[in-house]
Motif scaffolding. Structure first.
Motif, PDB file in Angstrom:
ATOM      1  N   SER A   1       0.809  -1.222   0.000  1.00  0.00           N
ATOM      2  CA  SER A   1       0.000   0.000   0.000  1.00  0.00           C
ATOM      3  C   SER A   1       0.836   1.264   0.000  1.00  0.00           C
ATOM      4  O   SER A   1       0.292   2.367   0.001  1.00  0.00           O
TER       5      SER A   1
ATOM      6  N   GLU B   1      -4.141  12.613   6.265  1.00  0.00           N
ATOM      7  CA  GLU B   1      -3.874  11.285   5.692  1.00  0.00           C
ATOM      8  C   GLU B   1      -4.673  10.217   6.424  1.00  0.00           C
ATOM      9  O   GLU B   1      -4.088   9.266   6.974  1.00  0.00           O
TER      10      GLU B   1
ATOM     11  N   GLN C   1      -6.452   7.841   5.210  1.00  0.00           N
ATOM     12  CA  GLN C   1      -6.298   6.542   4.563  1.00  0.00           C
ATOM     13  C   GLN C   1      -5.018   5.849   5.033  1.00  0.00           C
ATOM     14  O   GLN C   1      -4.982   4.625   5.189  1.00  0.00           O
TER      15      GLN C   1
ATOM     16  N   GLU D   1      -5.729   4.284   8.412  1.00  0.00           N
ATOM     17  CA  GLU D   1      -6.531   3.069   8.266  1.00  0.00           C
ATOM     18  C   GLU D   1      -5.687   1.923   7.733  1.00  0.00           C
ATOM     19  O   GLU D   1      -5.818   0.782   8.179  1.00  0.00           O
TER      20      GLU D   1
END
Length: 291
Positions: free
Chosen positions: A95, A270, A272, A275
């Motif tokens: 990611s 941020e 994301q 998470e």
């Protein structure tokens, strides 16, 4: 024209003969000339196949720079050596999240019972913090000073056989100790809370006060540290919301202000990434439990 000065040169002059001999041009040999040594050009200076300069001549790089070079003609180019610690800060997962050392402290898994009652089901808990223990410095110093002063005063009054004043001094000391205990309890129940949607401050023992600000409305955030705050690692957070007055604007004596600042800013800009990191940590925890 006048005659040149000086006597005419003597043809038998040895010095003149020597100069003429030295300046006389040397005739160039032709390829078909054979001068007796088997070579077409005859004798003369020759050039050997050995090195033109003796070994060690010229510049020695090691002596000039002070550095020792590892000469290995068979090795060729050697890439720079990078340690595992240096590579750890450059690795990322699928990611794009860095796998190196964390910049923030680990997140708590669950809120305490004191905080859980103020969270609604759809928001995600990120952490809670008590104020720094420097918050208790003033009441504790007051308690210590009162203990020494009133203790000495009680002993003096007891020697003077003044029982009434001794009782009053003891009651004053109990009142001061009650104040100190109240401040310690207030520090224990005072929390700064961060979720994925807002920041909150909960304080008060008898009268509870809950102040909150949505992260979406925070227009400016900063923290300040005095010299003592930098030494003991605490600071004051100042939150601004569209230039308006709000219940949650200044929060004093927060511990680890830089770590807390990074966490709040990451949650604002941020989410994301937060998470993704939490999901990765949950997967690793499950894998460890399965193992």
């Amino acid at each position: 024209m006048g005659n040149p000065s000086g006597p005419p040169p003597d043809p038998d002059d040895a010095e003149r003969w020597r100069r003429e001999r030295d300046t006389e041009p040397i005739p160039r040999a032709r390829p078909d000339d054979d001068l007796g040594d088997g070579s077409p050009y005859g004798g003369g200076p020759s050039y050997s196949d050995g090195p033109p300069y003796p070994e060690g001549a010229g510049y020695d790089d090691e002596s000039r720079s002070g550095r020792t070079w590892d000469r290995d003609p068979d090795a060729g180019y050697r890439p720079p050596e990078i340690s595992e610690e240096e590579l750890a800060g450059l690795r990322v997962d699928a990611s794009g999240m860095p796998l190196g050392p964390r910049r923030v402290l680990p997140l708590e898994d669950e809120p305490t019972a004191l905080v859980a009652r103020y969270l609604f089901p759809t928001e995600r808990y990120r952490g809670e913090w008590k104020r720094h223990k420097i918050y208790l410095a003033t009441p504790i110093l007051i308690g210590l000073a009162a203990t020494f002063v009133l203790g000495y005063l009680s002993g003096f009054l007891a020697g003077q056989q003044i029982a009434g004043l001794t009782l009053i001094a003891a009651l004053i000391w109990l009142g001061v100790m009650g104040y100190v205990a109240w401040k310690v309890a207030d520090w224990f129940f005072d929390r700064f809370i961060l979720t994925n949607k807002r920041v909150m401050v909960v304080n008060g023992i008898i009268t509870r006060r809950v102040a909150m600000m949505p992260l979406a409305r925070v227009t400016d955030m900063k923290y300040e540290q005095s010299p003592l705050g930098r030494t003991l690692n605490y600071g004051t957070f100042v939150l601004e919301s569209a230039g308006q007055d709000q219940a949650l604007r200044e929060v004093k004596y927060l511990p680890n202000p830089n770590e807390l600042y990074l966490r709040v800013v990451e949650e604002m800009y941020e989410p994301q990434a937060v998470e993704a990191r939490l999901g990765k940590e949950a997967d690793e925890a499950k894998a460890d439990d399965g193992a």
